[in-house]
Design a protein around this motif. Structure first.
Motif, short mmCIF file in Angstrom:
data_model
loop_
_atom_site.label_atom_id
_atom_site.label_comp_id
_atom_site.label_asym_id
_atom_site.label_seq_id
_atom_site.Cartn_x
_atom_site.Cartn_y
_atom_site.Cartn_z
N ARG A 415 74.67 108.62 80.44
CA ARG A 415 75.89 108.99 81.15
C ARG A 415 76.69 107.73 81.51
N ASP A 416 75.98 106.71 81.97
CA ASP A 416 76.65 105.46 82.34
C ASP A 416 77.00 104.63 81.10
N MET A 417 76.10 104.61 80.11
CA MET A 417 76.31 103.81 78.91
C MET A 417 77.57 104.24 78.16
N LEU A 418 77.74 105.53 77.99
CA LEU A 418 78.86 106.03 77.20
C LEU A 418 80.20 105.76 77.87
N LEU A 419 80.21 105.68 79.19
CA LEU A 419 81.44 105.38 79.90
C LEU A 419 81.86 103.93 79.76
N ARG A 420 80.94 103.09 79.26
CA ARG A 420 81.23 101.65 79.13
C ARG A 420 81.40 101.22 77.68
N LEU A 421 81.54 102.17 76.77
CA LEU A 421 81.66 101.82 75.36
C LEU A 421 82.91 100.99 75.08
N VAL A 422 82.74 99.95 74.26
CA VAL A 422 83.86 99.18 73.73
C VAL A 422 83.73 99.24 72.21
N PRO A 423 84.62 99.96 71.51
CA PRO A 423 84.46 100.14 70.07
C PRO A 423 85.05 98.99 69.26
N GLY A 424 84.44 98.74 68.10
CA GLY A 424 85.01 97.82 67.13
C GLY A 424 85.94 98.57 66.19
N ASN A 425 86.29 97.93 65.09
CA ASN A 425 87.20 98.56 64.12
C ASN A 425 86.58 98.65 62.73
N ASP A 426 85.23 98.66 62.67
CA ASP A 426 84.54 98.54 61.38
C ASP A 426 83.89 99.83 60.89
N ALA A 427 84.32 100.99 61.40
CA ALA A 427 83.73 102.25 60.94
C ALA A 427 84.04 102.49 59.47
N LYS A 428 83.12 103.12 58.77
CA LYS A 428 83.30 103.43 57.35
C LYS A 428 83.88 104.85 57.21
N ALA A 429 85.07 104.92 56.63
CA ALA A 429 85.83 106.17 56.60
C ALA A 429 85.17 107.26 55.78
N TRP A 430 84.29 106.91 54.85
CA TRP A 430 83.68 107.93 53.98
C TRP A 430 82.42 108.56 54.57
N HIS A 431 81.95 108.06 55.69
CA HIS A 431 80.77 108.66 56.32
C HIS A 431 81.13 109.98 56.99
N SER A 432 80.14 110.83 57.12
CA SER A 432 80.36 112.07 57.85
C SER A 432 80.58 111.79 59.34
N ARG A 433 79.88 110.79 59.86
CA ARG A 433 80.11 110.33 61.23
C ARG A 433 80.78 108.97 61.17
N VAL A 434 82.05 108.94 61.49
CA VAL A 434 82.84 107.71 61.43
C VAL A 434 82.81 107.08 62.82
N VAL A 435 81.87 106.15 63.00
CA VAL A 435 81.65 105.51 64.30
C VAL A 435 81.57 104.00 64.08
N PRO A 436 82.37 103.21 64.78
CA PRO A 436 82.33 101.75 64.61
C PRO A 436 81.20 101.13 65.41
N SER A 437 81.04 99.83 65.29
CA SER A 437 80.12 99.11 66.16
C SER A 437 80.55 99.32 67.62
N LEU A 438 79.57 99.42 68.51
CA LEU A 438 79.85 99.76 69.90
C LEU A 438 79.17 98.75 70.83
N LEU A 439 79.95 98.14 71.68
CA LEU A 439 79.45 97.18 72.66
C LEU A 439 79.31 97.85 74.02
N ILE A 440 78.17 97.62 74.67
CA ILE A 440 77.93 98.15 76.02
C ILE A 440 77.42 97.02 76.89
N GLU A 441 78.09 96.79 77.98
CA GLU A 441 77.66 95.75 78.94
C GLU A 441 76.54 96.27 79.82
N GLY A 442 75.68 95.35 80.24
CA GLY A 442 74.73 95.62 81.30
C GLY A 442 73.60 96.57 80.97
N LEU A 443 72.97 96.42 79.79
CA LEU A 443 71.79 97.22 79.48
C LEU A 443 70.54 96.39 79.73
#
Length: 448
Positions: A415-443
């Motif tokens: 719940r806390d982790m997802l609220l702190r997501l910082v996405p990159g711009n490197d998602a692959k458009a041909w994947h079924s799940r198009v999700v870029p690299s994700l940075l989370i502070e304080g784990l």
């Protein structure tokens, strides 16, 4: 004589009604798959599979049963229908069981626009072997790679037909083509492995096998001589290869079946912020040439493009008919089913809003922390969202990759982790799940 899937499906529905079913639906799947594995440039394993599977669900009042077979003979289908009806009569009542109302059913879909089926002929085994050999050779050419544990290429084609007594009938054909490679670097107790692979609907879209092998080899070498990271609280960057697992946990918690059971940490969060307000999570089953695309769901309802999360706010659950009825809502057209399973809710193609920063930018900005490139095991509390997973990757010092790490655990609360997501711009458009690299502070990292 080989009957079409439509002929088999309609014949099975007629048998079910004659046997005493008040309502019924059927799924018929005919598939072909070919896989080739090589080792040291030679054929290691070859497999071809062909078959037809039939699944019949019958309903008598609020009682239901499902029977599946892989034999399409007349006698087997007769027995199948009678057995399903007999089982349904003895089954406990399910107040939420039932087919879709005819007014809900999908109509007039455009299969051609989805491009689910590559018109190119099935590749010859020799062509698959050549791709696997090329991937293996490229991996072995990387300095430091000592062996390739797996180099493979595969092809699959599946025809699907569904029909029900409520009037629904429809089908489609889907193809797939893949190449993969697993490389090992080092020797003895110092060996490390990594992989690369690609899977596409169209052969012409598949990445070059030499690129796949080379990438697998380079990744394996990069992992040599790992250390344990320091225990503490640090920023963690989830690489694009595994970042979709974080979104998968969000999808699991927003699944209507989990919500209806009361086992979701998102209960009570509908209409609330679950991601940063700059992020949306869009489901789109109409993307051409993508594995999750489909014109209708497993209950014959039309699929739809929808925002699961819009501007950070959770907009709704993922529902099939049964879970929707339990929650007093309408199905979102997300039912999946197999020949031997009842419908259940699942997601199609997904895309998370990308950011403006590159992966390198995120590494620079995180200062000191962990770049995670692979994960093993998981302990996820479905009710609280407490998260703990084994991880390996690379330690980052002063914004630069310093050395490989393994044998560590990443922990936090989803719940806390997802609220702190910082996405990159490197998602692959041909994947079924198009999700870029994700940075989370304080784990929390547990290492040495």
């Amino acid at each position: 004589m080989t009957h079409s899937l439509e002929e088999l499906g309609q014949a099975l529905l007629a048998r079910a009604k004659r046997a005493g079913a008040e309502a019924a639906d059927v799924i018929a799947v005919r598939g072909t798959s070919v896989s080739i594995e090589v080792r040291k440039g030679r054929l290691e394993h070859a497999e071809r599979a062909e078959g037809t599977d039939l699944g019949l669900r019958v309903l008598i009042g609020k009682r239901q049963a499902i029977v599946s077979v892989s034999d399409t003979s007349e006698r087997t289908m007769d027995d199948m229908a009678m057995r399903a009806v007999a089982m349904a009569r003895e089954a406990p009542e399910d107040p939420y069981a039932g087919l879709a109302d005819p007014a809900q059913l999908a109509q007039g879909w455009d299969l051609a626009a989805l491009e689910l089926d590559d018109p190119a002929p099935e590749p010859e085994p020799a062509a698959l072997q050549a791709d696997a050999v090329a991937a293996e050779a490229a991996a072995m050419a990387v300095a430091g790679v000592t062996q390739v544990s797996d180099a493979a290429a595969a092809y699959g084609a599946h025809d699907v037909y569904m029909a029900a007594t409520n009037g629904f009938a429809g089908g489609y054909r889907r193809t797939s083509r893949s190449t993969s490679c697993v490389a090992i670097a080092g020797a003895g107790t110092g060996m490390e492995r990594d992989y690369d692979g690609d899977s596409r609907t169209f052969q012409s879209d598949l990445r070059d096998p030499a690129e796949i092998g080379r990438t697998a080899g380079e990744r394996a070498v990069e992992r040599l001589n790992p250390r344990k990271p320091r225990t503490g609280t640090y920023p963690v960057l989830f690489d694009e290869r595994i970042s979709s697992s974080l979104i998968g946990h969000l999808l699991g918690a927003s699944n209507g079946a989990a919500v209806a059971r009361g086992s979701s940490w998102l209960i009570g969060q509908l209409g609330q912020q679950v991601l940063p307000e700059t992020l949306s999570l869009i489901e789109d089953p109409f993307r051409p040439r993508v594995a999750g695309s489909r014109p209708f769901d497993g209950e014959g309802l039309p699929t739809q493009r929808r925002a699961i999360v819009e501007n950070g706010v959770l907009t709704g659950w993922t529902l099939d008919l049964a879970s929707a009825r339990k929650l007093g809502l309408a199905s979102t057209g997300n039912a999946v089913r197999g020949a031997a399973s009842l419908p259940s809710p699942a997601n199609w193609n997904l895309e998370l809003t990308q950011g403006s920063a590159s992966r390198a930018d995120l590494i620079r900005d995180m200062g000191t922390g962990l770049l995670v490139t692979s994960m093993i095991g998981s302990t996820i509390n479905p009710n609280t969202g407490d998260y703990s997973r084994g991880a390996s990757g690379f330690w980052v010092e002063n914004g630069e990759i310093a050395y490989p790490v393994n044998e560590c655990t990443v922990a936090g609360n989803l719940r806390d982790m997802l609220l702190r997501l910082v996405p990159g711009n490197d998602a692959k458009a041909w994947h079924s799940r198009v999700v870029p690299s994700l940075l989370i502070e304080g784990l929390t990292l547990a290492g040495s």
